[in-house]
Design an enzyme around this catalytic site. Structure first.
Site, mmCIF file in Angstrom:
data_model
loop_
_atom_site.group_PDB
_atom_site.id
_atom_site.type_symbol
_atom_site.label_atom_id
_atom_site.label_comp_id
_atom_site.label_asym_id
_atom_site.label_seq_id
_atom_site.Cartn_x
_atom_site.Cartn_y
_atom_site.Cartn_z
ATOM 1 N N ARG A 1 -13.091 5.954 0.170
ATOM 2 C CA ARG A 1 -11.852 5.167 0.217
ATOM 3 C C ARG A 1 -12.161 3.771 -0.300
ATOM 4 N NH1 ARG A 1 -7.566 6.840 3.129
ATOM 5 N NH2 ARG A 1 -6.849 4.729 3.607
ATOM 6 N N HIS B 1 -3.762 -5.709 2.486
ATOM 7 C CA HIS B 1 -3.395 -5.932 3.879
ATOM 8 C C HIS B 1 -4.043 -7.244 4.317
ATOM 9 C CE1 HIS B 1 -2.025 -1.781 4.173
ATOM 10 N NE2 HIS B 1 -3.184 -1.360 3.720
ATOM 11 N N CYS C 1 0.794 -1.224 0.000
ATOM 12 C CA CYS C 1 0.000 0.000 0.000
ATOM 13 C C CYS C 1 0.831 1.281 0.000
ATOM 14 C CB CYS C 1 -0.986 -0.048 1.169
ATOM 15 S SG CYS C 1 -2.366 1.050 0.909
#
Ligand code: GLN
Length: 248
Positions: free
Chosen positions: A132, A196, A95
Protein backbone atom coordinates in the site's frame (compact mmCIF):
# COMPACT_ATOMS: atom_id res chain seq x y z
CA UNK A 1 -22.94 38.15 8.16
CA UNK A 2 -21.44 36.09 5.35
CA UNK A 3 -22.15 32.36 5.41
CA UNK A 4 -20.79 29.28 3.69
CA UNK A 5 -22.92 26.18 3.20
CA UNK A 6 -21.02 22.89 3.28
CA UNK A 7 -22.43 19.47 2.33
CA UNK A 8 -20.53 16.68 4.07
CA UNK A 9 -21.01 13.37 2.23
CA UNK A 10 -21.15 10.04 4.04
CA UNK A 11 -19.59 11.17 7.35
CA UNK A 12 -20.69 7.88 8.94
CA UNK A 13 -19.14 5.69 6.24
CA UNK A 14 -16.11 7.55 4.88
CA UNK A 15 -14.46 8.37 8.19
CA UNK A 16 -11.69 5.79 8.52
CA UNK A 17 -8.80 8.24 8.29
CA UNK A 18 -9.98 11.22 10.33
CA UNK A 19 -10.91 13.34 7.35
CA UNK A 20 -13.71 14.91 9.44
CA UNK A 21 -10.90 17.11 10.72
CA UNK A 22 -11.08 19.03 7.45
CA UNK A 23 -14.61 20.14 8.29
CA UNK A 24 -13.41 21.25 11.72
CA UNK A 25 -10.55 23.28 10.20
CA UNK A 26 -12.87 24.98 7.69
CA UNK A 27 -15.37 25.80 10.46
CA UNK A 28 -12.58 27.20 12.68
CA UNK A 29 -11.07 29.37 9.93
CA UNK A 30 -14.45 30.66 8.81
CA UNK A 31 -15.81 31.46 12.27
CA UNK A 32 -12.54 33.13 13.34
CA UNK A 33 -13.32 35.56 10.53
CA UNK A 34 -16.93 36.04 11.56
CA UNK A 35 -18.26 33.93 8.68
CA UNK A 36 -21.15 31.58 9.55
CA UNK A 37 -20.64 27.91 8.72
CA UNK A 38 -23.69 25.87 7.84
CA UNK A 39 -22.79 22.16 7.64
CA UNK A 40 -25.25 19.56 6.33
CA UNK A 41 -24.43 15.87 6.62
CA UNK A 42 -25.70 13.48 3.98
CA UNK A 43 -25.60 9.70 4.01
CA UNK A 44 -27.49 6.71 2.67
CA UNK A 45 -31.22 6.99 3.42
CA UNK A 46 -31.22 10.76 3.93
CA UNK A 47 -33.32 13.06 1.78
CA UNK A 48 -31.69 13.66 -1.60
CA UNK A 49 -29.57 16.82 -1.50
CA UNK A 50 -29.42 19.38 -4.27
CA UNK A 51 -25.69 19.84 -4.70
CA UNK A 52 -26.29 23.27 -6.21
CA UNK A 53 -27.60 24.51 -2.86
CA UNK A 54 -24.12 24.36 -1.34
CA UNK A 55 -20.88 26.31 -1.68
CA UNK A 56 -18.60 23.38 -0.85
CA UNK A 57 -19.02 19.62 -1.06
CA UNK A 58 -16.67 17.55 1.10
CA UNK A 59 -16.16 13.78 1.18
CA UNK A 60 -13.48 11.70 2.88
CA UNK A 61 -11.76 8.38 2.53
CA UNK A 62 -12.63 4.82 3.44
CA UNK A 63 -11.90 1.14 2.98
CA UNK A 64 -12.84 -0.80 -0.14
CA UNK A 65 -15.87 -2.34 1.57
CA UNK A 66 -17.34 1.05 2.48
CA UNK A 67 -16.72 2.37 -1.01
CA UNK A 68 -18.67 -0.60 -2.36
CA UNK A 69 -21.53 0.10 0.06
CA UNK A 70 -22.03 3.72 -0.95
CA UNK A 71 -21.16 3.64 -4.65
CA UNK A 72 -24.72 2.76 -5.75
CA UNK A 73 -26.13 5.57 -3.61
CA UNK A 74 -23.61 8.13 -4.87
CA UNK A 75 -24.23 7.28 -8.52
CA UNK A 76 -27.90 8.30 -8.08
CA UNK A 77 -26.69 11.90 -7.93
CA UNK A 78 -24.43 11.91 -10.99
CA UNK A 79 -26.48 14.43 -13.00
CA UNK A 80 -26.96 16.78 -10.05
CA UNK A 81 -23.25 16.59 -9.17
CA UNK A 82 -22.24 17.30 -12.77
CA UNK A 83 -24.57 20.30 -12.80
CA UNK A 84 -23.10 21.60 -9.52
CA UNK A 85 -19.55 21.19 -10.84
CA UNK A 86 -20.50 23.10 -13.98
CA UNK A 87 -22.06 25.83 -11.82
CA UNK A 88 -18.80 26.21 -9.88
CA UNK A 89 -19.62 24.54 -6.56
CA UNK A 90 -16.30 23.55 -4.95
CA UNK A 91 -15.60 19.84 -4.36
CA UNK A 92 -12.91 18.69 -1.92
CA UNK A 93 -12.49 14.92 -2.27
CA UNK A 94 -10.14 12.77 -0.22
CA UNK A 95 -8.81 9.38 -1.31
CA UNK A 96 -11.76 6.95 -1.54
CA UNK A 97 -14.06 9.78 -2.61
CA UNK A 98 -11.43 10.99 -5.10
CA UNK A 99 -11.41 7.51 -6.62
CA UNK A 100 -15.22 7.34 -6.93
CA UNK A 101 -15.45 10.50 -9.07
CA UNK A 102 -13.45 8.71 -11.76
CA UNK A 103 -14.44 5.82 -14.01
CA UNK A 104 -14.14 3.03 -11.45
CA UNK A 105 -12.21 1.70 -8.50
CA UNK A 106 -10.97 -1.90 -8.77
CA UNK A 107 -10.64 -3.07 -5.19
CA UNK A 108 -8.00 -5.28 -3.65
CA UNK A 109 -10.28 -8.32 -4.16
CA UNK A 110 -10.41 -7.51 -7.87
CA UNK A 111 -14.03 -6.30 -7.64
CA UNK A 112 -15.00 -3.33 -9.79
CA UNK A 113 -16.73 -0.51 -7.90
CA UNK A 114 -18.36 1.79 -10.46
CA UNK A 115 -17.44 5.45 -10.19
CA UNK A 116 -19.40 8.51 -11.25
CA UNK A 117 -17.38 8.67 -14.49
CA UNK A 118 -17.28 12.45 -14.22
CA UNK A 119 -13.52 12.44 -14.78
CA UNK A 120 -11.51 10.12 -17.03
CA UNK A 121 -9.10 8.79 -14.44
CA UNK A 122 -9.50 5.27 -12.99
CA UNK A 123 -8.04 3.44 -10.03
CA UNK A 124 -6.91 -0.14 -9.50
CA UNK A 125 -5.71 -1.50 -6.17
CA UNK A 126 -2.60 -3.66 -6.03
CA UNK A 127 -3.75 -7.20 -5.10
CA UNK A 128 -0.80 -7.69 -2.72
CA UNK A 129 -2.28 -6.17 0.46
CA UNK A 130 1.21 -5.57 1.84
CA UNK A 131 1.83 -3.15 -0.98
CA UNK A 132 0.00 0.00 0.00
CA UNK A 133 1.12 3.58 -0.44
CA UNK A 134 1.47 4.49 3.22
CA UNK A 135 3.43 7.32 4.74
CA UNK A 136 4.05 11.02 4.94
CA UNK A 137 3.80 12.88 1.67
CA UNK A 138 4.74 16.35 0.50
CA UNK A 139 3.76 17.87 -2.83
CA UNK A 140 4.19 21.26 -4.34
CA UNK A 141 1.43 22.99 -6.19
CA UNK A 142 0.39 26.40 -7.45
CA UNK A 143 -2.47 28.14 -5.71
CA UNK A 144 -3.56 31.39 -7.40
CA UNK A 145 -0.05 31.86 -8.77
CA UNK A 146 1.70 31.08 -5.48
CA UNK A 147 3.92 28.01 -5.25
CA UNK A 148 2.80 26.15 -2.13
CA UNK A 149 3.96 22.96 -0.43
CA UNK A 150 1.16 20.70 0.77
CA UNK A 151 1.89 18.22 3.56
CA UNK A 152 -0.15 15.12 4.36
CA UNK A 153 -0.27 11.40 5.01
CA UNK A 154 -1.24 8.82 2.39
CA UNK A 155 -2.74 5.38 2.95
CA UNK A 156 -4.13 3.78 -0.20
CA UNK A 157 -3.82 0.56 -2.16
CA UNK A 158 -5.44 2.18 -5.15
CA UNK A 159 -3.20 3.28 -7.98
CA UNK A 160 -4.79 6.06 -10.04
CA UNK A 161 -4.14 6.35 -13.76
CA UNK A 162 -4.92 8.78 -16.58
CA UNK A 163 -4.68 12.01 -14.57
CA UNK A 164 -4.57 14.95 -16.95
CA UNK A 165 -4.32 17.76 -14.39
CA UNK A 166 -2.67 16.68 -11.11
CA UNK A 167 -2.92 18.66 -7.89
CA UNK A 168 0.85 18.77 -7.57
CA UNK A 169 4.32 17.34 -7.96
CA UNK A 170 5.52 14.80 -5.42
CA UNK A 171 8.51 15.98 -3.39
CA UNK A 172 8.34 13.14 -0.83
CA UNK A 173 6.10 10.04 -0.80
CA UNK A 174 4.25 8.20 -3.58
CA UNK A 175 1.33 10.18 -5.00
CA UNK A 176 -1.25 8.80 -7.41
CA UNK A 177 0.60 5.49 -7.58
CA UNK A 178 3.77 3.92 -6.28
CA UNK A 179 6.74 6.10 -7.09
CA UNK A 180 4.64 8.57 -9.05
CA UNK A 181 5.85 12.14 -9.43
CA UNK A 182 2.30 13.49 -9.55
CA UNK A 183 -0.38 13.52 -6.87
CA UNK A 184 -4.10 14.14 -6.87
CA UNK A 185 -6.34 15.85 -9.38
CA UNK A 186 -7.17 19.54 -9.65
CA UNK A 187 -9.49 21.15 -12.19
CA UNK A 188 -11.01 24.57 -11.54
CA UNK A 189 -13.40 23.97 -8.60
CA UNK A 190 -12.29 20.42 -7.91
CA UNK A 191 -9.47 19.32 -5.61
CA UNK A 192 -9.13 15.55 -5.20
CA UNK A 193 -6.20 14.15 -3.29
CA UNK A 194 -4.79 11.16 -1.43
CA UNK A 195 -3.62 13.38 1.41
CA UNK A 196 -5.08 12.62 4.79
CA UNK A 197 -3.71 14.27 7.92
CA UNK A 198 -6.35 15.70 8.03
CA UNK A 199 -5.27 17.57 4.96
CA UNK A 200 -6.31 21.08 5.91
CA UNK A 201 -4.90 20.97 9.44
CA UNK A 202 -1.35 21.05 8.07
CA UNK A 203 -2.04 23.38 5.16
CA UNK A 204 -3.60 26.72 6.16
CA UNK A 205 -2.83 28.24 2.75
CA UNK A 206 -4.83 25.50 1.02
CA UNK A 207 -7.68 25.97 3.51
CA UNK A 208 -7.81 29.69 2.78
CA UNK A 209 -7.53 29.10 -0.98
CA UNK A 210 -10.72 27.01 -0.80
CA UNK A 211 -12.48 29.46 1.53
CA UNK A 212 -11.61 32.42 -0.71
CA UNK A 213 -12.80 30.61 -3.84
CA UNK A 214 -16.16 29.82 -2.21
CA UNK A 215 -16.69 33.34 -0.83
CA UNK A 216 -15.63 35.06 -4.05
CA UNK A 217 -18.04 32.90 -6.06
CA UNK A 218 -20.95 33.29 -3.64
CA UNK A 219 -20.65 37.03 -3.06
CA UNK A 220 -19.19 37.93 -6.45
CA UNK A 221 -16.25 39.70 -4.83
CA UNK A 222 -12.45 39.45 -4.78
CA UNK A 223 -12.26 38.99 -1.03
CA UNK A 224 -9.07 39.56 0.99
CA UNK A 225 -9.27 37.17 3.89
CA UNK A 226 -8.29 38.54 7.30
CA UNK A 227 -4.99 36.80 8.21
CA UNK A 228 -5.16 34.31 11.08
CA UNK A 229 -2.37 33.46 13.53
CA UNK A 230 -0.90 30.32 11.93
CA UNK A 231 2.27 30.27 14.02
CA UNK A 232 1.55 26.80 15.41
CA UNK A 233 0.67 25.36 12.01
CA UNK A 234 3.77 26.90 10.46
CA UNK A 235 6.04 25.54 13.21
CA UNK A 236 4.60 22.08 12.52
CA UNK A 237 5.08 22.56 8.78
CA UNK A 238 8.70 23.64 9.20
CA UNK A 239 9.44 20.59 11.35
CA UNK A 240 7.89 18.26 8.77
CA UNK A 241 9.44 19.95 5.73
CA UNK A 242 12.90 19.94 7.35
CA UNK A 243 12.48 16.31 8.39
CA UNK A 244 11.27 14.89 5.09
CA UNK A 245 12.79 17.11 2.45
CA UNK A 246 16.29 17.18 3.91
CA UNK A 247 16.10 13.38 4.25
CA UNK A 248 15.21 12.99 0.62
N1 GLN B 1 -9.91 1.87 -0.20
C1 GLN B 1 -9.17 2.77 -1.09
C2 GLN B 1 -7.72 2.30 -1.28
O1 GLN B 1 -7.25 1.48 -0.54
C3 GLN B 1 -9.20 4.17 -0.52
C4 GLN B 1 -8.40 4.31 0.77
C5 GLN B 1 -8.59 5.66 1.45
O2 GLN B 1 -9.64 6.30 1.35
N2 GLN B 1 -7.54 6.09 2.23
O3 GLN B 1 -7.05 2.83 -2.17
Amino acid sequence: MKELKILYLYPDILELYGDFGNIQVLKYRLEKRGIKTNITNYSIGDDAPNFNDYDLIFSGGGADQEQGILSEDLLKYKDNIQEAIKNGVFFLLICGSYQLFGKYYKGVEGNIIPGLEIFDYYTEAIEDRSKRCIGNIIIDTNLNGKNTKIIGFENHGGQTYNISTPLGNVLYGNGNKFGDNKEGFMLNNIIATYLHGPLLSKNPELSDYIIKYCLDRKYNENITLEPLNDDFENKCRKQLLDRFLTLN
